[in-house]
Design an enzyme around this catalytic site. Structure first.
Site, mmCIF file in Angstrom:
data_model
loop_
_atom_site.group_PDB
_atom_site.id
_atom_site.type_symbol
_atom_site.label_atom_id
_atom_site.label_comp_id
_atom_site.label_asym_id
_atom_site.label_seq_id
_atom_site.Cartn_x
_atom_site.Cartn_y
_atom_site.Cartn_z
ATOM 1 N N LYS A 130 0.835 -1.203 0.000
ATOM 2 C CA LYS A 130 0.000 0.000 0.000
ATOM 3 C C LYS A 130 0.873 1.258 0.000
ATOM 4 O O LYS A 130 1.752 1.406 0.849
ATOM 5 C CB LYS A 130 -0.899 0.020 1.230
ATOM 6 N N SER A 138 -13.710 -2.075 1.274
ATOM 7 C CA SER A 138 -14.418 -3.355 1.240
ATOM 8 C C SER A 138 -15.624 -3.300 0.315
ATOM 9 O O SER A 138 -16.023 -4.322 -0.254
ATOM 10 C CB SER A 138 -14.870 -3.738 2.658
ATOM 11 N N CYS A 140 -15.903 -1.364 -2.583
ATOM 12 C CA CYS A 140 -15.410 -1.406 -3.971
ATOM 13 C C CYS A 140 -14.482 -2.591 -4.214
ATOM 14 O O CYS A 140 -14.220 -2.938 -5.366
ATOM 15 C CB CYS A 140 -14.679 -0.108 -4.300
ATOM 16 N N CYS A 143 -7.966 -1.312 -3.601
ATOM 17 C CA CYS A 143 -7.197 -0.339 -2.828
ATOM 18 C C CYS A 143 -7.318 1.021 -3.501
ATOM 19 O O CYS A 143 -7.101 1.144 -4.715
ATOM 20 C CB CYS A 143 -5.729 -0.760 -2.738
ATOM 21 N N CYS A 151 -18.747 6.694 0.093
ATOM 22 C CA CYS A 151 -19.982 7.458 0.262
ATOM 23 C C CYS A 151 -21.143 6.747 -0.424
ATOM 24 O O CYS A 151 -21.128 6.578 -1.652
ATOM 25 C CB CYS A 151 -19.817 8.859 -0.322
#
Length: 347
Positions: A130, A138, A140, A143, A151
């Site tokens: 990362k 979680s 989509c 990362c 949203c």
């Protein structure tokens, strides 16, 4: 598979609800109040109101559209493990050995933050190291670079690629609701004095909906303006990023002016347009805690401990991109040397 399809369909329900409310507000304001309502406006005032209404409506819809349909930015392939490292990582069972593989793979990457336990931040789901400020969403299942939050009202992750659009969406929705509520107020008063004979339902609900959304969005917009001034994401507000000197919630803050430029860009003429102008690539960010130029001399801050507990952690020294160097080139007011230290000129 069926469950995932149902979840994807249900995820669009909040967006559809907002779209229906906006479409109804357009009809109620333009058609019922401005066009069909007898003696509702003088001709000149009606034209002025309609022009201002359509400008705010267009900017609101444009920024909302960009927030929804701008794909979240993901880390580049350089953050993925090589095939050999990936196979070796999966074979290893000891966390120490796995961390050694990750450290070796991350030695040339622009990474300056770690987990709270001083480990390399690795996503087992996406199988990549990362970058700083990157988190796994979680919803989509990817990362997202500089992830702020997921949203449901836009059915998308708010991150590096669309954070400016999200801020403009909040701002223009505020202006839209404020304008509608202010211009409908006179008819809302006439409704209670029984002077209004046309479009009673639309006037009543148009004022209530505009006022309700204005109050709710105002708090959210104010909060994100504060986040921009501090150069933090929503996630970093609740969990401060960990640098080699320890956690610091202000580690990426370069001052209010530079923080604003990092999100909106250098050219002010594009600030109010939902066009991507944010600085950087989303993978590495200027920070006041880590000297990224190998020719620069490390200057400890007042809150920096004399000995770092993470000395065994290797940090790369890749120079910043041009856009990020501009943020650090003008001055170094964010560096706070200790009283006993002499002034140091950067390279």
């Amino acid at each position: 598979h069926v469950l995932k399809c149902c979840q994807k369909v249900l995820a669009w329900v909040p967006v559809a609800f907002i779209a229906l409310v906006v479409a109804w507000s357009y009809y109620a304001y333009v058609v019922e109040l401005c066009l069909y309502s007898p003696n509702s406006y003088l001709c000149f005032i009606a034209v002025v109101y309609l022009v201002v209404f359509h400008v705010s409506f267009f900017m609101f819809v444009w920024s909302y559209w960009k927030t929804i349909f701008t794909s979240p930015a993901s880390p580049s392939n350089e953050f993925c493990l090589s095939k050999a490292d990936k196979e070796q990582y999966e074979k290893e069972e000891r966390p120490e050995s796995q961390q050694e593989i990750l450290r070796r793979a991350a030695k040339d990457l622009p990474i300056y933050t770690t987990t709270a336990s001083r480990a390399i931040r690795y996503c087992d789901r996406c199988q990549l190291i990362k970058p700083d400020r990157c988190h796994h969403c979680s919803a989509c299942d990817i990362c997202v670079l500089k992830m702020d939050h997921h949203c449901p009202w836009v059915n998308n992750c708010v991150g590096f690629s669309n954070y400016k659009f999200f801020l403009l969406f909040l701002m223009y929705s505020l202006l839209y609701c404020l304008f509608v509520a202010a211009t409908v107020l006179q008819y809302f008063i006439k409704f209670w004095t029984n002077e209004l004979t046309h479009a009673k339902f639309h006037v009543l609900f148009l004022f209530f909906v505009a006022a309700m959304f204005f109050i709710s969005i105002l708090s959210l917009f104010s909060y994100h303006c504060w986040l921009v001034g501090k150069n933090r994401s929503t996630i970093e507000t609740f969990r401060a990023p960990t640098f080699r000197n320890g956690p610091d919630k202000n580690g990426f803050s370069l001052g209010c002016s530079k923080n604003l430029r990092e999100v909106f860009g250098d050219e002010k003429k594009y600030w109010l347009l939902p066009i991507f102008t944010s600085l950087g690539d989303g993978c590495n960010f200027p920070t006041r805690l880590v000297i990224m130029d190998p020719e620069q001399v490390t200057v400890p801050s007042q809150n920096e401990p004399a000995k770092s507990s993470g000395t065994n952690q290797s940090f790369p020294t890749r120079p910043l991109s041009d856009s990020q160097n501009r943020l650090l080139a003008s001055d170094c007011q964010w560096v706070e040397p200790a009283p006993e230290e002499e002034s140091v000129k950067t390279g």
